[in-house]
Motif scaffolding. Structure first.
Motif, PDB file in Angstrom:
ATOM      1  N   ASN A 429    -113.094  -7.298 120.730  1.00 11.77           N
ATOM      2  CA  ASN A 429    -112.821  -6.920 122.115  1.00 11.77           C
ATOM      3  C   ASN A 429    -113.790  -7.505 123.129  1.00 11.77           C
ATOM      4  OD1 ASN A 429    -110.408  -5.150 122.232  1.00 11.77           O
ATOM      5  ND2 ASN A 429    -111.549  -4.014 120.683  1.00 11.77           N
ATOM      6  N   VAL A 430    -114.860  -8.163 122.657  1.00  9.47           N
ATOM      7  CA  VAL A 430    -115.755  -8.824 123.610  1.00  9.47           C
ATOM      8  C   VAL A 430    -115.623 -10.335 123.538  1.00  9.47           C
ATOM      9  CG1 VAL A 430    -117.394  -6.936 123.612  1.00  9.47           C
ATOM     10  CG2 VAL A 430    -117.734  -8.853 122.018  1.00  9.47           C
ATOM     11  N   GLY A 431    -114.752 -10.822 122.670  1.00 13.40           N
ATOM     12  CA  GLY A 431    -114.514 -12.260 122.616  1.00 13.40           C
ATOM     13  C   GLY A 431    -115.178 -12.978 121.467  1.00 13.40           C
ATOM     14  N   ASN A 432    -115.880 -12.260 120.555  1.00 12.33           N
ATOM     15  CA  ASN A 432    -116.366 -12.909 119.338  1.00 12.33           C
ATOM     16  C   ASN A 432    -115.154 -13.326 118.508  1.00 12.33           C
ATOM     17  OD1 ASN A 432    -119.226 -12.605 119.733  1.00 12.33           O
ATOM     18  ND2 ASN A 432    -118.955 -10.409 119.310  1.00 12.33           N
ATOM     19  N   VAL A 433    -115.177 -14.554 118.006  1.00 17.31           N
ATOM     20  CA  VAL A 433    -114.001 -15.106 117.327  1.00 17.31           C
ATOM     21  C   VAL A 433    -114.399 -15.597 115.939  1.00 17.31           C
ATOM     22  CG1 VAL A 433    -112.231 -16.911 117.376  1.00 17.31           C
ATOM     23  CG2 VAL A 433    -112.943 -15.796 119.504  1.00 17.31           C
ATOM     24  N   THR A 434    -113.557 -15.308 114.972  1.00 21.29           N
ATOM     25  CA  THR A 434    -113.692 -15.861 113.626  1.00 21.29           C
ATOM     26  C   THR A 434    -112.395 -16.599 113.302  1.00 21.29           C
ATOM     27  OG1 THR A 434    -115.194 -14.133 112.868  1.00 21.29           O
ATOM     28  CG2 THR A 434    -113.985 -15.344 111.178  1.00 21.29           C
ATOM     29  N   ILE A 435    -112.542 -17.848 112.860  1.00 21.67           N
ATOM     30  CA  ILE A 435    -111.372 -18.633 112.453  1.00 21.67           C
ATOM     31  C   ILE A 435    -111.557 -19.013 110.993  1.00 21.67           C
ATOM     32  CG2 ILE A 435    -110.066 -20.762 112.790  1.00 21.67           C
ATOM     33  CD1 ILE A 435    -110.840 -20.706 115.712  1.00 21.67           C
ATOM     34  N   VAL A 436    -110.571 -18.696 110.168  1.00 20.86           N
ATOM     35  CA  VAL A 436    -110.555 -19.138 108.767  1.00 20.86           C
ATOM     36  C   VAL A 436    -109.242 -19.882 108.540  1.00 20.86           C
ATOM     37  CG1 VAL A 436    -112.001 -17.197 108.045  1.00 20.86           C
ATOM     38  CG2 VAL A 436    -109.495 -16.997 107.935  1.00 20.86           C
ATOM     39  N   ASN A 437    -109.218 -20.670 107.477  1.00 24.65           N
ATOM     40  CA  ASN A 437    -107.985 -21.391 107.171  1.00 24.65           C
ATOM     41  C   ASN A 437    -107.740 -21.420 105.676  1.00 24.65           C
ATOM     42  OD1 ASN A 437    -110.019 -23.148 106.479  1.00 24.65           O
ATOM     43  ND2 ASN A 437    -109.407 -24.785 107.850  1.00 24.65           N
ATOM     44  N   SER A 438    -106.496 -21.675 105.335  1.00 25.76           N
ATOM     45  CA  SER A 438    -106.101 -21.750 103.935  1.00 25.76           C
ATOM     46  C   SER A 438    -106.150 -23.198 103.480  1.00 25.76           C
ATOM     47  CB  SER A 438    -104.682 -21.204 103.765  1.00 25.76           C
ATOM     48  OG  SER A 438    -103.753 -22.104 104.363  1.00 25.76           O
ATOM     49  N   ASP A 439    -106.016 -23.359 102.182  1.00 24.25           N
ATOM     50  CA  ASP A 439    -105.750 -24.689 101.644  1.00 24.25           C
ATOM     51  C   ASP A 439    -104.329 -25.067 102.053  1.00 24.25           C
ATOM     52  OD1 ASP A 439    -106.156 -27.010 100.329  1.00 24.25           O
ATOM     53  OD2 ASP A 439    -106.323 -26.147  98.318  1.00 24.25           O
ATOM     54  N   GLY A 440    -103.982 -26.350 101.903  1.00 21.06           N
ATOM     55  CA  GLY A 440    -102.638 -26.780 102.262  1.00 21.06           C
ATOM     56  C   GLY A 440    -101.584 -26.156 101.363  1.00 21.06           C
ATOM     57  N   ILE A 441    -100.510 -25.676 101.971  1.00 22.40           N
ATOM     58  CA  ILE A 441     -99.429 -24.995 101.246  1.00 22.40           C
ATOM     59  C   ILE A 441     -98.163 -25.826 101.392  1.00 22.40           C
ATOM     60  CG2 ILE A 441     -98.130 -22.858 100.996  1.00 22.40           C
ATOM     61  CD1 ILE A 441    -100.394 -21.561 102.730  1.00 22.40           C
ATOM     62  N   VAL A 442     -97.477 -26.036 100.267  1.00 18.95           N
ATOM     63  CA  VAL A 442     -96.199 -26.742 100.294  1.00 18.95           C
ATOM     64  C   VAL A 442     -95.149 -25.821  99.687  1.00 18.95           C
ATOM     65  CG1 VAL A 442     -94.900 -28.776  99.582  1.00 18.95           C
ATOM     66  CG2 VAL A 442     -97.342 -28.970 100.099  1.00 18.95           C
ATOM     67  N   VAL A 443     -94.159 -25.468 100.494  1.00 18.88           N
ATOM     68  CA  VAL A 443     -93.011 -24.692 100.006  1.00 18.88           C
ATOM     69  C   VAL A 443     -91.808 -25.617 100.119  1.00 18.88           C
ATOM     70  CG1 VAL A 443     -91.661 -22.592 100.243  1.00 18.88           C
ATOM     71  CG2 VAL A 443     -94.085 -22.592 100.875  1.00 18.88           C
ATOM     72  N   TYR A 444     -91.235 -25.977  98.973  1.00 23.39           N
ATOM     73  CA  TYR A 444     -90.281 -27.082  99.004  1.00 23.39           C
ATOM     74  C   TYR A 444     -89.055 -26.792  98.153  1.00 23.39           C
ATOM     75  CZ  TYR A 444     -92.002 -28.385  94.359  1.00 23.39           C
ATOM     76  OH  TYR A 444     -92.321 -28.392  93.033  1.00 23.39           O
ATOM     77  N   THR A 445     -88.054 -27.652  98.329  1.00 23.12           N
ATOM     78  CA  THR A 445     -86.832 -27.651  97.516  1.00 23.12           C
ATOM     79  C   THR A 445     -86.784 -28.967  96.776  1.00 23.12           C
ATOM     80  OG1 THR A 445     -85.685 -26.284  99.140  1.00 23.12           O
ATOM     81  CG2 THR A 445     -84.324 -27.495  97.564  1.00 23.12           C
ATOM     82  N   ASP A 446     -86.455 -28.914  95.473  1.00 27.36           N
ATOM     83  CA  ASP A 446     -86.391 -30.163  94.698  1.00 27.36           C
ATOM     84  C   ASP A 446     -85.401 -31.134  95.309  1.00 27.36           C
ATOM     85  OD1 ASP A 446     -88.307 -29.895  92.670  1.00 27.36           O
ATOM     86  OD2 ASP A 446     -86.986 -28.547  91.528  1.00 27.36           O
ATOM     87  N   SER A 447     -85.718 -32.416  95.158  1.00 29.92           N
ATOM     88  CA  SER A 447     -84.791 -33.461  95.596  1.00 29.92           C
ATOM     89  C   SER A 447     -83.618 -33.526  94.631  1.00 29.92           C
ATOM     90  CB  SER A 447     -85.507 -34.811  95.649  1.00 29.92           C
ATOM     91  OG  SER A 447     -86.577 -34.768  96.571  1.00 29.92           O
ATOM     92  N   GLU A 448     -82.478 -34.050  95.120  1.00 34.16           N
ATOM     93  CA  GLU A 448     -81.257 -34.134  94.313  1.00 34.16           C
ATOM     94  C   GLU A 448     -80.762 -35.573  94.286  1.00 34.16           C
ATOM     95  OE1 GLU A 448     -78.368 -31.112  95.555  1.00 34.16           O
ATOM     96  OE2 GLU A 448     -79.975 -30.313  96.840  1.00 34.16           O
ATOM     97  N   GLN A 449     -80.270 -35.946  93.101  1.00 35.46           N
ATOM     98  CA  GLN A 449     -79.735 -37.304  92.978  1.00 35.46           C
ATOM     99  C   GLN A 449     -78.277 -37.303  93.417  1.00 35.46           C
ATOM    100  OE1 GLN A 449     -81.789 -39.922  91.833  1.00 35.46           O
ATOM    101  NE2 GLN A 449     -80.166 -41.037  92.883  1.00 35.46           N
ATOM    102  N   LYS A 450     -77.965 -38.106  94.409  1.00 34.67           N
ATOM    103  CA  LYS A 450     -76.585 -38.192  94.888  1.00 34.67           C
ATOM    104  C   LYS A 450     -75.858 -39.368  94.237  1.00 34.67           C
ATOM    105  CE  LYS A 450     -73.872 -38.022  99.112  1.00 34.67           C
ATOM    106  NZ  LYS A 450     -73.902 -37.974 100.598  1.00 34.67           N
ATOM    107  N   THR A 451     -76.510 -40.516  94.143  1.00 38.99           N
ATOM    108  CA  THR A 451     -75.938 -41.685  93.454  1.00 38.99           C
ATOM    109  C   THR A 451     -76.519 -41.719  92.059  1.00 38.99           C
ATOM    110  OG1 THR A 451     -75.826 -42.875  95.552  1.00 38.99           O
ATOM    111  CG2 THR A 451     -75.636 -44.188  93.539  1.00 38.99           C
ATOM    112  N   GLU A 452     -75.669 -41.490  91.046  1.00 38.18           N
ATOM    113  CA  GLU A 452     -76.179 -41.387  89.679  1.00 38.18           C
ATOM    114  C   GLU A 452     -76.120 -42.709  88.930  1.00 38.18           C
ATOM    115  OE1 GLU A 452     -74.045 -38.230  87.823  1.00 38.18           O
ATOM    116  OE2 GLU A 452     -75.057 -36.658  88.999  1.00 38.18           O
ATOM    117  N   GLU A 453     -75.222 -43.609  89.331  1.00 40.10           N
ATOM    118  CA  GLU A 453     -75.084 -44.892  88.626  1.00 40.10           C
ATOM    119  C   GLU A 453     -74.979 -46.021  89.641  1.00 40.10           C
ATOM    120  OE1 GLU A 453     -71.778 -44.808  85.993  1.00 40.10           O
ATOM    121  OE2 GLU A 453     -72.540 -43.133  84.785  1.00 40.10           O
TER     122      GLU A 453
END
Length: 692
Positions: A429-453
């Motif tokens: 409430n007086v303006g003291n600030v703490t900043i922390v951070n995480s490691d890099g996060i990747v939330v993803y969907t697997d790639s899909e093969q559309k052309t198989e041959e």
């Protein structure tokens, strides 16, 4: 008749009409006062000359004493009875001069000032007649005053117009007109704003002073004197001393007072108020702000400003409004304390906790489903004001974070197809600030093969593309079996997920079947094997590499038709045109027996119908190709004894071979058979190509 002879002188030579000098008019002037030449006397010397001007009067000259010597009989005006010469003598009387003594003031010449013009009456001595109109003038010094009104002494002067008997006179000083000041003290009306709000400046109120309904003028009608202290708070006795047209003095009393403080005289606008405590950040100052329209100071008549800053306890404040008016001391009851500790912050992602600011960040957390992010905060002094978060795809410096957009934390989850670094900012409430951070996060969907041959035909020099659905991921590598392809050389990947294999690489492969294994970087980040991480799945592309078609054909105009000559037919690569394969060209022969083609081991020699097949052998890049051509070896003609002997007179050279009547028929049949053989060869070539 008697003649008189005279010896007397002519009386005219003695008698001269008098011309007396002009006289000046005075009251009681008589003819006797007008001097005549010797011998002359006025008829009536007591005649009074009552007005100025010119008139004729009788004058007498006694001739008695002169008659023996002069003859007066012919003299004008001579009276022999009285022995006198009587003549009219012109007398000029000039106008007289008036002096101050001829005038006097009549009536009142001393008055008391009442605001109206004053004047005196001037009269001429009664014995003075024939004077002109009198004009009265008033002077103070050399300045003429048209209508004496103000108190003071005025010199009375007159101008007298020219009259019948007197010349004009100017500026004759007759006397003095006096107007005395009006005594004015308690009767004077004095009004003013009697209360002054303290402003630190000397107060000299403007007074309105009146004599009845007349408003008086300062410095003309009165002077104002103030006490020595007209600044500080208290009663002030002011004296009005009359002057000019007025006399006397009068006192009035005013007062200097503090400005009344507003209901809410101040507010702490910097610093966190917790009950009666105002918390401030270490190194900062609390800010006390006055209401709108006021400035504030820690001392009376001190340095006022829009904000009062302090890092220690303060007992009182003072306000000043926009008019410069000031309040007295206003008590400050709040206690000011310093909060020197930064708040605590923790980011939780599954079993991972982050409690500090990481300057070096890598993407080390990989998930394939929505992840909940928890942020915990605490502060032991002024308390937590805000808990915020910021998500970035790249590491940010603290300077960059100052410009970032932060959101209030009420819960946070990361959905698939996103990579992020989570920053948490906790502010107390007086303006003291703490900043922390995480490691890099990747939330993803697997790639899909559309052309198989995919298929590639060697030497076509055409790149071949295969489509994958990246889902935000990037291709990390492509392997052909155990061998990794070189990116940007063997293949490229476009943003839309098209993998383009270069024809240079595909041409380097032998004809056959292959399988490409495509690996991925989740959301463009290199996967890190770690407990709890989810590895990305690879995709496969099947590749068929085919050889290209070759072409071989007999050159236009080439024929192997001949007459039997005991020699085998000779055919070489010079007789064909080829493209594609770099393999050798070999020739096989067939003989037509009972409408069937039978293979031969060697090139034909004997007469008959034949077919030659040119076979262009395959190489690494091209399939084989073949072409056929039919030909005939005609029977040789028998030798003749004399080649010049004609055949039945038809001029045909050569040996007799039989009945010549059918030669034309044989020629026609031979031509038709050649056309048929060529057509058959074309059909066989087309069928062979279709079967490949």
């Amino acid at each position: 008749m008697r003649t008189n002879v005279t010896t007397k002188k002519d009386g005219e030579s003695l008698i001269v009409t008098p011309a007396p000098s002009p006289a000046t008019y005075t009251e009681g002037l008589k003819l006797s006062g007008i001097i005549l030449p010797a011998g002359w006397i006025w008829g009536n010397g007591d005649t009074v000359l009552s007005s100025a001007g010119e008139a004729s009067y009788k004058a007498f000259f006694d001739t008695t004493a002169y008659e023996n010597e002069y003859d007066f009989e012919g003299v004008t005006g001579y009276d022999s009875r009285t022995h006198e010469v009587i003549r009219d003598v012109a007398v000029a009387v000039n106008k007289g001069t008036l002096t101050e003594a001829a005038f006097q003031l009549t009536g009142n010449s001393e008055f008391t000032y009442d605001g109206s013009p004053k004047g005196v009456s001037v009269s001429l001595s009664p014995e003075k007649v024939g004077a002109g109109v009198i004009s009265v003038k008033y002077y103070q010094g050399n300045a003429e005053v048209k209508k004496p009104t103000d108190a003071g002494s005025y010199t009375v002067k007159i101008d007298v117009a020219e009259g019948a008997n007197y010349n004009n006179a100017a500026s004759l000083e007759i006397g003095t007109l006096r107007i005395l000041p009006k005594a004015l003290s308690n009767d004077a009306g004095i009004t003013f704003v009697g209360t002054h709000i303290y402003d630190g400046q000397e107060w000299k109120p403007a007074l309105t002073v009146a004599d009845g309904e007349k408003t008086l003028t300062i410095r003309k009608d009165y002077e104002v004197s103030y006490p020595a202290d007209m600044t500080g708070v208290g009663d002030k006795v002011i004296t009005v001393t009359f002057k000019g047209n007025y006399a006397g003095a009068k006192e009035v009393t005013g007062a200097v007072k503090y400005l009344d403080a507003p209901a809410a005289p101040y507010e702490f606008t910097k610093g966190y108020i917790q009950g009666d405590i105002v918390w401030i950040k270490e190194g900062n100052k609390a800010e006390i702000t006055p209401p709108a329209g006021y400035s504030i100071s820690s001392e009376l008549n001190g340095a006022y400003s829009d904000v009062l800053e302090t890092d220690s306890q303060i007992a009182s404040v003072y306000l000043k409004n926009n008019q410069g008016q000031m309040t007295g001391a206003i008590s400050v009851s709040e206690e000011i304390k310093t909060d020197a500790e930064a708040p605590a912050a923790t980011i939780k992602i599954e079993n991972n906790e982050f409690k500090e600011f990481l300057n070096t960040i890598t993407f080390g957390l990989f998930f394939k489903e929505t992840k909940e992010i928890e942020i915990e905060s605490a502060d032991n002094e002024s308390g937590v004001k805000t808990t915020e978060y910021c998500i970035s795809e790249k590491a940010m410096t603290k300077e960059e974070l100052e410009q970032a957009e932060w959101e209030v934390y009420t819960g946070l989850s990361l959905n698939p197809d996103r990579k992020a670094i989570v920053y948490a900012r906790v502010t107390d409430n007086v303006g003291n600030v703490t900043i922390v951070n995480s490691d890099g996060i990747v939330v993803y969907t697997d790639s899909e093969q559309k052309t198989e041959e995919i298929t590639y035909t060697k030497t076509t020099k055409e790149n071949v593309g295969a489509k994958v659905i990246l889902n935000g991921n990037t291709v990390s590598s492509i392997r052909n079996g155990e061998k990794e392809l070189i990116k940007e050389t063997d293949y490229t990947v476009s943003e839309n997920g098209t993998i383009t294999f270069s024809y240079e690489y595909l041409d380097s492969l032998k004809a056959g079947e292959y399988v490409f294994t495509v690996s991925y970087h989740p959301m463009g980040e290199e996967y890190v094997e770690k407990e709890g991480n989810k590895a990305p799945a690879a995709t496969e592309i099947k590749l068929s590499v085919n050889k290209a078609d070759s072409l071989v054909k007999f050159k236009d105009g080439v024929t192997f038709d001949k007459a039997y000559d005991t020699k085998a037919v000779v055919i070489t690569e010079e007789d064909v045109e080829k493209s594609g394969s770099t393999g050798n060209v070999r020739f096989t022969f067939e003989k037509k027996v009972n409408d069937e083609w039978q293979p031969m081991k060697e090139a034909p020699v004997a007469a008959g119908a034949y077919r030659v097949t040119a076979v262009l052998e395959e190489d690494d890049n091209y399939n084989f190709a073949e072409a056929t051509l039919e030909f005939k070896i005609a029977k040789a003609a028998p030798a003749k004894a004399d080649a010049n002997i004609s055949n039945n007179g038809k001029g045909i050279s050569g040996a007799e071979t039989g009945n010549n009547t059918n030669i034309s028929l044989y020629i026609s049949l031979f031509a038709m058979s050649g056309f048929f053989i060529a057509s058959l060869a074309v059909l066989r070539k087309k069928k062979a190509l279709e079967n490949k």
